[in-house]
Motif scaffolding. Sequence first.
Motif, mmCIF file in Angstrom:
data_model
loop_
_atom_site.group_PDB
_atom_site.id
_atom_site.type_symbol
_atom_site.label_atom_id
_atom_site.label_comp_id
_atom_site.label_asym_id
_atom_site.label_seq_id
_atom_site.Cartn_x
_atom_site.Cartn_y
_atom_site.Cartn_z
ATOM 1 N N VAL A 1 32.446 11.056 -2.840
ATOM 2 C CA VAL A 1 32.178 11.116 -4.275
ATOM 3 C C VAL A 1 30.671 11.217 -4.534
ATOM 4 O O VAL A 1 30.218 11.997 -5.375
ATOM 5 N N ALA A 2 29.881 10.456 -3.784
ATOM 6 C CA ALA A 2 28.426 10.529 -3.941
ATOM 7 C C ALA A 2 27.917 11.926 -3.587
ATOM 8 O O ALA A 2 27.074 12.490 -4.295
ATOM 9 N N TRP A 3 28.432 12.509 -2.506
ATOM 10 C CA TRP A 3 28.044 13.877 -2.139
ATOM 11 C C TRP A 3 28.469 14.858 -3.228
ATOM 12 O O TRP A 3 27.739 15.791 -3.553
ATOM 13 N N SER A 4 29.664 14.630 -3.794
ATOM 14 C CA SER A 4 30.189 15.523 -4.825
ATOM 15 C C SER A 4 29.342 15.480 -6.089
ATOM 16 O O SER A 4 29.113 16.517 -6.730
ATOM 17 N N VAL A 5 28.882 14.292 -6.462
ATOM 18 C CA VAL A 5 28.041 14.147 -7.649
ATOM 19 C C VAL A 5 26.753 14.944 -7.474
ATOM 20 O O VAL A 5 26.295 15.645 -8.392
ATOM 21 N N ARG A 6 26.168 14.866 -6.289
ATOM 22 C CA ARG A 6 24.944 15.624 -6.013
ATOM 23 C C ARG A 6 25.210 17.135 -6.091
ATOM 24 O O ARG A 6 24.441 17.883 -6.713
#
Length: 342
Positions: free
Chosen positions: A65-70
């Motif tokens: 999710v953190a990678w996706s937000v970026r």
Amino acid sequence: MTSNTDDLDVRVVGGGVIGLTSAIALAEDGHRVRVLSRDAADGTTSAVAGGLCWPYRIQPYERAVAWSVRSFQVLTDLARRPEETGSRMVTGTMTGGGGAAADAGDGVEDGLAAWYAAVPGLRRARAEELPEGSASGWRARTPLVDMPAHLRYLERRLTAAGGVIERAEVASLEEAGASADVVVNCSGLGARELVPDPGVHPVQGQLVVVENPGIEEWYVSADSGATDTTYLLPQPYGLVVGGTARENAWSTEPDPAVAEAIVARAARRFPELARARVLAHKVGLRPARPAVRLAVERLSGGVPCVHNYGHGGGGVTVAWGCADEVLRMVREVQEGRGPAHR
């Protein structure tokens, strides 16, 4: 970002979206980057991807999710130049899961609270906004990426940063690192043999491209563990209709019966598709793994290798976030802080 230490010779193995974004992050940081790829970008699995930016079939979820937000942030910025980059902002509806359970309340239950918070304007769909057969869902405006166009953009951007793309069959990671300071392994499904990593396996996805009868929004109904899914993604080259997610299926040949079932499922919710002219059939093999491997180890010859593979169906969604981590790990190697094995 500019590196404060001497640049490195880096070999990136793999020329799909994961390899190209990792290579761009490193080249734009000042490193000498050469991408080694057996296939041209338009021949990789990435070129077959539907291109919707939304976490799907990828673990570990919290990091994904953190990678996706970026990546959402980067792709949103690129959507200001859609003809150049292939990224566009498109409104759509997510129901029945798709990595995020449509009935998950505030998103805490399915691990996507940070994703929901990051997507501007994401809200519950009203009853009149849902197609027949859908009980609930989310409405959102997200990046939808024309992957062939996007991959061409990534190649141009890498070349502009001084990177080099070489068509080469890589027999081993050690071979790739023979004349390099660092290897970055973005070999996708190829990691099964190259590492070797038996945990890497295909999740076959088949889709149909039809002449768009006037559908302007994307629609997805895809529970995270479902074999058959339903999605519609309006792209400049046609309407992408999917799909399937079949574990350990290796064939890349379209199955006519499966294609017929894909269109029939979509037509139950969007009847105008029943008469749409078919433009193309496509099959891609998602490079799945129980969890993404994003870590550093030393190869037998002593060269550090940053592994970045196992992204399943979430490659385009997490690519830029993972590229940031690759850059961080390479900097740690530069500074002598990188682990000998992780």
